[in-house]
Enzyme design. Structure first.
Site, PDB file in Angstrom:
ATOM      1  N   PRO A 159       0.864  -1.248  -0.206  1.00  0.00           N
ATOM      2  CA  PRO A 159      -0.024   0.080   0.019  1.00  0.00           C
ATOM      3  C   PRO A 159       0.868   1.323  -0.053  1.00  0.00           C
ATOM      4  CG  PRO A 159       0.378  -0.770   2.189  1.00  0.00           C
ATOM      5  CD  PRO A 159       1.068  -1.713   1.319  1.00  0.00           C
ATOM      6  N   LYS A 184       4.710  -5.144  -6.396  1.00  0.00           N
ATOM      7  CA  LYS A 184       3.950  -4.204  -6.886  1.00  0.00           C
ATOM      8  C   LYS A 184       3.657  -2.973  -5.806  1.00  0.00           C
ATOM      9  CE  LYS A 184      -0.404  -3.087  -7.425  1.00  0.00           C
ATOM     10  NZ  LYS A 184      -0.115  -1.558  -7.293  1.00  0.00           N
ATOM     11  N   ALA A 186       2.050   0.668  -4.413  1.00  0.00           N
ATOM     12  CA  ALA A 186       0.949   1.193  -4.721  1.00  0.00           C
ATOM     13  C   ALA A 186       1.544   2.239  -5.915  1.00  0.00           C
ATOM     14  CB  ALA A 186       0.238   2.118  -3.760  1.00  0.00           C
ATOM     15  N   SER A 238      -6.089  -2.688   1.839  1.00  0.00           N
ATOM     16  CA  SER A 238      -7.315  -2.825   2.495  1.00  0.00           C
ATOM     17  C   SER A 238      -8.127  -4.254   2.669  1.00  0.00           C
ATOM     18  CB  SER A 238      -8.181  -1.821   1.893  1.00  0.00           C
ATOM     19  OG  SER A 238      -8.432  -2.378   0.497  1.00  0.00           O
ATOM     20  N   ALA A 240     -11.139  -5.043   1.832  1.00  0.00           N
ATOM     21  CA  ALA A 240     -11.923  -5.318   0.668  1.00  0.00           C
ATOM     22  C   ALA A 240     -11.097  -5.778  -0.449  1.00  0.00           C
ATOM     23  CB  ALA A 240     -12.657  -4.071   0.423  1.00  0.00           C
ATOM     24  N   GLU A 259      -2.096  -8.779   5.019  1.00  0.00           N
ATOM     25  CA  GLU A 259      -2.091  -7.811   6.142  1.00  0.00           C
ATOM     26  C   GLU A 259      -3.070  -6.730   5.877  1.00  0.00           C
ATOM     27  OE1 GLU A 259      -0.200  -7.628   8.960  1.00  0.00           O
ATOM     28  OE2 GLU A 259       1.355  -8.996   8.698  1.00  0.00           O
ATOM     29  N   CYS A 293      -2.362   1.519   9.816  1.00  0.00           N
ATOM     30  CA  CYS A 293      -3.158   0.367  10.015  1.00  0.00           C
ATOM     31  C   CYS A 293      -3.349   0.034  11.526  1.00  0.00           C
ATOM     32  CB  CYS A 293      -3.020  -0.793   9.314  1.00  0.00           C
ATOM     33  SG  CYS A 293      -1.025  -1.399   9.452  1.00  0.00           S
ATOM     34  N   GLU A 392     -13.120   1.648   8.730  1.00  0.00           N
ATOM     35  CA  GLU A 392     -11.602   2.225   8.609  1.00  0.00           C
ATOM     36  C   GLU A 392     -11.596   3.455   8.238  1.00  0.00           C
ATOM     37  OE1 GLU A 392      -8.447   0.042   6.555  1.00  0.00           O
ATOM     38  OE2 GLU A 392      -7.241   0.408   8.243  1.00  0.00           O
TER      39      GLU A 392
HETATM   40  P1  NAD Z   1      -5.596  -0.784  -1.009  1.00  0.00           P
HETATM   41  O1  NAD Z   1      -6.300  -2.057  -0.803  1.00  0.00           O
HETATM   42  O2  NAD Z   1      -6.426   0.194  -1.985  1.00  0.00           O
HETATM   43  O3  NAD Z   1      -4.287  -0.834  -2.173  1.00  0.00           O
HETATM   44  C1  NAD Z   1      -3.218  -1.804  -1.732  1.00  0.00           C
HETATM   45  C2  NAD Z   1      -2.487  -2.303  -2.734  1.00  0.00           C
HETATM   46  O4  NAD Z   1      -3.395  -3.260  -3.566  1.00  0.00           O
HETATM   47  C3  NAD Z   1      -2.008  -1.248  -3.855  1.00  0.00           C
HETATM   48  O5  NAD Z   1      -0.868  -1.658  -4.357  1.00  0.00           O
HETATM   49  C4  NAD Z   1      -3.145  -1.294  -5.146  1.00  0.00           C
HETATM   50  O6  NAD Z   1      -2.692  -0.826  -6.261  1.00  0.00           O
HETATM   51  C5  NAD Z   1      -3.272  -2.976  -5.031  1.00  0.00           C
HETATM   52  N1  NAD Z   1      -4.611  -3.245  -5.533  1.00  0.00           N
HETATM   53  C6  NAD Z   1      -5.772  -2.625  -5.678  1.00  0.00           C
HETATM   54  N2  NAD Z   1      -6.768  -3.331  -6.480  1.00  0.00           N
HETATM   55  C7  NAD Z   1      -6.074  -4.542  -6.635  1.00  0.00           C
HETATM   56  C8  NAD Z   1      -6.602  -5.694  -7.464  1.00  0.00           C
HETATM   57  N3  NAD Z   1      -7.776  -5.935  -7.658  1.00  0.00           N
HETATM   58  N4  NAD Z   1      -5.781  -6.610  -7.356  1.00  0.00           N
HETATM   59  C9  NAD Z   1      -4.337  -6.545  -6.932  1.00  0.00           C
HETATM   60  N5  NAD Z   1      -4.132  -5.331  -6.218  1.00  0.00           N
HETATM   61  C10 NAD Z   1      -4.777  -4.533  -5.965  1.00  0.00           C
HETATM   62  O7  NAD Z   1      -5.046  -0.361   0.040  1.00  0.00           O
HETATM   63  P2  NAD Z   1      -3.995   1.388   0.075  1.00  0.00           P
HETATM   64  O8  NAD Z   1      -5.493   2.272   0.130  1.00  0.00           O
HETATM   65  O9  NAD Z   1      -3.083   1.395  -0.743  1.00  0.00           O
HETATM   66  O10 NAD Z   1      -3.859   1.257   1.672  1.00  0.00           O
HETATM   67  C11 NAD Z   1      -4.522   1.572   2.958  1.00  0.00           C
HETATM   68  C12 NAD Z   1      -4.945   0.131   3.554  1.00  0.00           C
HETATM   69  O11 NAD Z   1      -3.924  -0.657   3.714  1.00  0.00           O
HETATM   70  C13 NAD Z   1      -5.493   0.436   4.910  1.00  0.00           C
HETATM   71  O12 NAD Z   1      -6.750  -0.355   4.839  1.00  0.00           O
HETATM   72  C14 NAD Z   1      -4.625  -0.086   5.674  1.00  0.00           C
HETATM   73  O13 NAD Z   1      -5.341  -0.541   6.884  1.00  0.00           O
HETATM   74  C15 NAD Z   1      -3.943  -1.343   5.102  1.00  0.00           C
HETATM   75  N6  NAD Z   1      -2.687  -1.583   5.627  1.00  0.00           N
HETATM   76  C16 NAD Z   1      -2.575  -2.587   6.433  1.00  0.00           C
HETATM   77  C17 NAD Z   1      -1.206  -2.915   6.908  1.00  0.00           C
HETATM   78  C18 NAD Z   1      -0.992  -3.937   7.963  1.00  0.00           C
HETATM   79  O14 NAD Z   1      -0.006  -4.350   8.123  1.00  0.00           O
HETATM   80  N7  NAD Z   1      -1.948  -4.931   8.122  1.00  0.00           N
HETATM   81  C19 NAD Z   1      -0.383  -2.150   6.735  1.00  0.00           C
HETATM   82  C20 NAD Z   1      -0.314  -1.063   5.964  1.00  0.00           C
HETATM   83  C21 NAD Z   1      -1.557  -0.515   5.531  1.00  0.00           C
END
Ligand code: NAD
Length: 504
Positions: A159, A184, A186, A238, A240, A259, A293, A392
Site C-alpha cells: 500500500p 507491486k 501502490a 485494505s 476489501a 495484512e 493500520c 476504517e
Molecule cells: P488498497 O487495498 O487500496 O491497495 C493496496 C495495494 O493493492 C495497492 O498496491 C493497490 O494498487 C493494489 N490493488 C488494488 N486493487 C487491486 C486488485 N484488484 N488486485 C491486486 N492488487 C490491487 O490499500 P491502500 O489504500 O493502498 O492502503 C491502505 C490500506 O492498507 C488500509 O486498509 C490499511 O489498514 C492497510 N494496511 C495494512 C497494514 C497491515 O500491516 N495490516 C499495513 C499498512 C496498510
C-alpha cells in the site's frame, strides 16, 4: 528540488525495475506521482502492464536457483551490505518518502528510514538462524529430519501509507529465506520501493532477486496474483481488496499472506495516568496523518476520566502544527492524496448527522488550501454501531466514547470485525493482563500505542488478515518444511511390505 535529489533524472530510464535495471512500463495510461502538500506533479511514468509483470516474474524465476542455492551466510552478507547502503542513502530515502506521501520529514527521517535499515540488519542476522528440528529415529527403522526451504517466486503487493517500510517488510524476509520477489507498490508511491531495489543491486544482490513493477491493481496487481510462475501472494492493503486478491489467488492455489485494515481501540481505565493517555491518544491517532493500520481510532474511556480526556485530547490536537512536510517544525503533513482527504472528509460529514465534532472536521485554508490537508479531528457521541466507529477511516480522526464497567469497556473495544492492534491504559496489573488476554488482536500495547520493533511479529487477527510481517515468525510465511526420511535397515523386503505382498 531539495536535497539534490532529482526524481526525473533518477527515473529517466523508466519506473519498472526488472533484472537489475530500470525500464519503462508498457501500460498505455501514464501515472502521476503527486506531492500531496502542493498538488503538484513530481513525476509521470509508464506503469506496468501484464508484459512487464511477465518479464519480472521471468527474471525472478531465473534468479531463483542461484539465490536459493546461496548459503545462509552469503545471503546474510548481502543483506548486511544492503543495510549499509540504505543507511548511507538515508537522506535521499527520507526526502523521496516525504515527497511522494506528504509525511513530515522528521517522521521519515526518524521512523520510516531507520526502521527499514534496522529491518535489513535484523533479517541479515536472521537469515543465518532458520530453525530446524532435531534429526532423530522417530520410527525404529528410519532417521527423519526436516529441511526448511524457500518457496520460489513471491508476488507481493504493498500500500501507499508506508511505501518504503511496506516494501522492506515484504521483500526482506522473503529474500533472507532464499525466495526471489516481484513487488507491486501502490501506483501513487513507487519511488522508494524502486530505490530500495536499486540499493539491493548496489549491495551486490544478484539481478532478478528483487523486481519492482509499479502499476495499478487491475492492470499489474491482478496479473501478478494470477500468474502461474508465482507461488505465493503476500498482500498488504485494505480488507476489501485483500479479499478480492484472496479469491484470485485461490483460483491458482497460491499460498497467501494478508495484512489488511484495522480499527484499533484505545482503552483507558479509570486508574490510568490521564496525561499519558491524552498524549498517547493524540500521537497514536495522528501519526502518519492517521494513515496507519494500527492507529488509535476508537478511544473508550472509563467515565471518571472521560470529560478530562476529551478536553485534553481536543486541546492537544488543536496545538498540532500542520504545514510543509519539509519544514522541521511541521507535526502533521497532508493526507497522501486529495482523493484520500475527500474520503476522510466524507466519513466526518456523515458522522456529523448523529455525533459531535469536538474539534477539526475541516480542511485548512490559507497557505495549505492547495494541499490534501485535514485538521486533526475528535468526534464524540457516536453510536457503537455507526459507520465512524466501525469502518476504517484512515485519516487524522479519533472517536471517543465513555464506558462504566471493565466488562463493558473490554466488550466495546473488542466489538469490531478487525483485529490488528489495540492498547489498554492502566496502572493495575490485573486489568492490563485481562486486556491482553481478551482483546483479539495481533498486538496489544499497555500504556503505549504504535511502537514496533524488528524482532517482534506484526499481523492481524480476523478481518485484519493472517500471517506475520517482521521477526522470525515471518519465515513461516516464506518457507516450507520438507520431511526427509532415510531407511536405516538396508533390507530389500521391509516389514511393512507385508501389507502389500502378504507374509511371503
Ligand atoms: P488498497 O487495498 O487500496 O491497495 C493496496 C495495494 O493493492 C495497492 O498496491 C493497490 O494498487 C493494489 N490493488 C488494488 N486493487 C487491486 C486488485 N484488484 N488486485 C491486486 N492488487 C490491487 O490499500 P491502500 O489504500 O493502498 O492502503 C491502505 C490500506 O492498507 C488500509 O486498509 C490499511 O489498514 C492497510 N494496511 C495494512 C497494514 C497491515 O500491516 N495490516 C499495513 C499498512 C496498510
Amino acid at each position: 528540488m531539495g536535497n539534490g535529489f532529482q526524481v526525473a533524472d533518477r527515473f529517466a530510464e523508466g519506473a519498472q525495475y526488472i533484472e537489475g535495471r530500470l525500464r519503462p512500463g508498457t501500460s498505455r495510461d501514464p501515472q502521476d506521482v503527486v506531492d500531496p502538500a502542493t498538488g503538484e506533479r513530481v513525476h509521470r511514468y509508464a506503469p506496468a502492464g501484464p508484459d512487464d509483470v511477465d518479464a519480472a516474474v521471468a527474471a525472478a524465476g531465473a534468479a531463483y536457483p542461484g539465490w536459493s542455492g546461496a548459503t545462509p551466510a552469503e545471503r546474510s552478507e548481502a543483506l548486511h551490505r544492503l543495510a549499509a547502503v540504505l543507511g548511507a542513502r538515508a537522506a535521499d530515502f527520507a526526502y523521496a518518502e516525504s515527497l511522494q506521501c506528504g509525511k513530515p520529514l522528521k517522521l521519515s527521517t526518524e521512523f520510516d528510514v531507520p526502521g527499514t535499515v534496522d529491518n535489513a540488519s535484523f533479517f541479515a542476522g536472521a537469515a543465518r538462524h532458520l530453525e530446524g528440528r532435531a534429526a532423530a529415529e522417530y520410527s525404529a527403522d528410519h532417521t527423519s529430519y526436516v529441511r526448511r526451504e524457500p518457496l520460489g517466486v513471491v508476488g507481493s503487493i504493498a500500500p501507499w501509507n508506508y511505501p518504503l517500510q511496506m516494501a522492506a517488510w515484504k521483500i526482506l524476509p522473503a529474500v533472507a529465506a532464499g525466495n526471489t520477489v516481484v513487488l507491486k507498490p501502490a501506483e501513487i508511491t513507487p519511488l522508494t520501493s524502486l530505490m530500495f531495489a536499486q540499493a539491493a543491486t548496489e549491495a551486490g544482490i544478484p539481478d532478478g532477486v528483487i523486481n519492482i513493477v509499479p502499476g495499478t491493481g487491475p492492470d499489474a496487481g491482478e496479473h501478478l496474483v494470477g500468474h502461474p510462475g508465482v507461488v505465493m501472494t503476500s498482500f498488504t492493503g485494505s480488507t476489501a481488496v485483500g479479499r478480492r486478491v484472496a479469491a484470485l489467488a485461490a483460483s491458482t492455489g497460491k499460498r497467501l499472506h494478508l495484512e489488511l485494515g484495522g480499527k484499533a481501540p484505545f482503552l483507558v481505565f479509570d486508574d490510568a495516568d490521564l496525561d499519558a493517555a491524552v498524549n498517547g491518544a493524540v500521537a497514536a491517532a495522528l501519526v502518519n496523518t492517521g494513515q496507519d493500520c494500527t492507529a488509535a481510532t476508537r478511544a473508550y474511556v472509563q467515565r471518571p476520566l472521560y470529560d478530562a480526556f476529551v478536553s485534553g485530547v481536543a486541546a492537544l490536537m488543536e496545538s498540532v502544527r500542520l504545514g510543509d512536510p519539509f519544514d522541521p517544525s511541521t507535526d502533521l503533513g497532508p493526507l497522501v492524496s486529495h482523493r484520500q482527504r475527500d474520503r476522510v472528509a466524507g466519513f466526518v460529514e456523515r458522522a456529523r448527522a448523529h455525533a459531535t465534532v469536538v474539534t477539526g472536521g475541516e480542511a485548512p485554508g490559507g497557505d495549505l488550501a492547495a494541499g490534501a490537508y485535514y485538521r486533526p479531528t475528535l468526534i464524540t457521541g457516536a453510536a457503537q454501531d455507526s459507520e465512524i466507529v466501525r469502518s476504517e477511516v484512515f485519516g487524522p480522526v479519533l472517536v471517543a466514547l465513555p464506558f462504566d464497567t471493565d466488562d463493558e469497556g473490554l466488550g466495546l473495544a473488542d466489538d469490531t470485525p478487525y483485529g490488528l492492534a489495540a492498547s489498554a491504559w492502566t496502572r493495575d496489573l490485573y486489568r492490563a493482563n485481562r486486556a491482553t488476554r481478551e482483546i483479539r488482536a495481533g498486538c496489544v500495547w499497555i500504556n503505549d500505542h504504535i511502537p514496533i520493533i524488528s524482532e517482534m511479529p506484526h499481523g492481524g487477527y480476523r478481518a485484519s488478515g493472517f500471517g506475520k510481517d517482521m521477526s522470525s515468525y515471518s519465515f513461516e510465511e516464506y518457507t516450507q518444511v520438507k520431511h526427509v526420511m532415510y531407511d536405516n535397515t538396508a533390507v530389500a523386503r521391509k516389514d511393512w511390505h507385508r501389507t502389500v505382498f502378504g507374509d511371503r
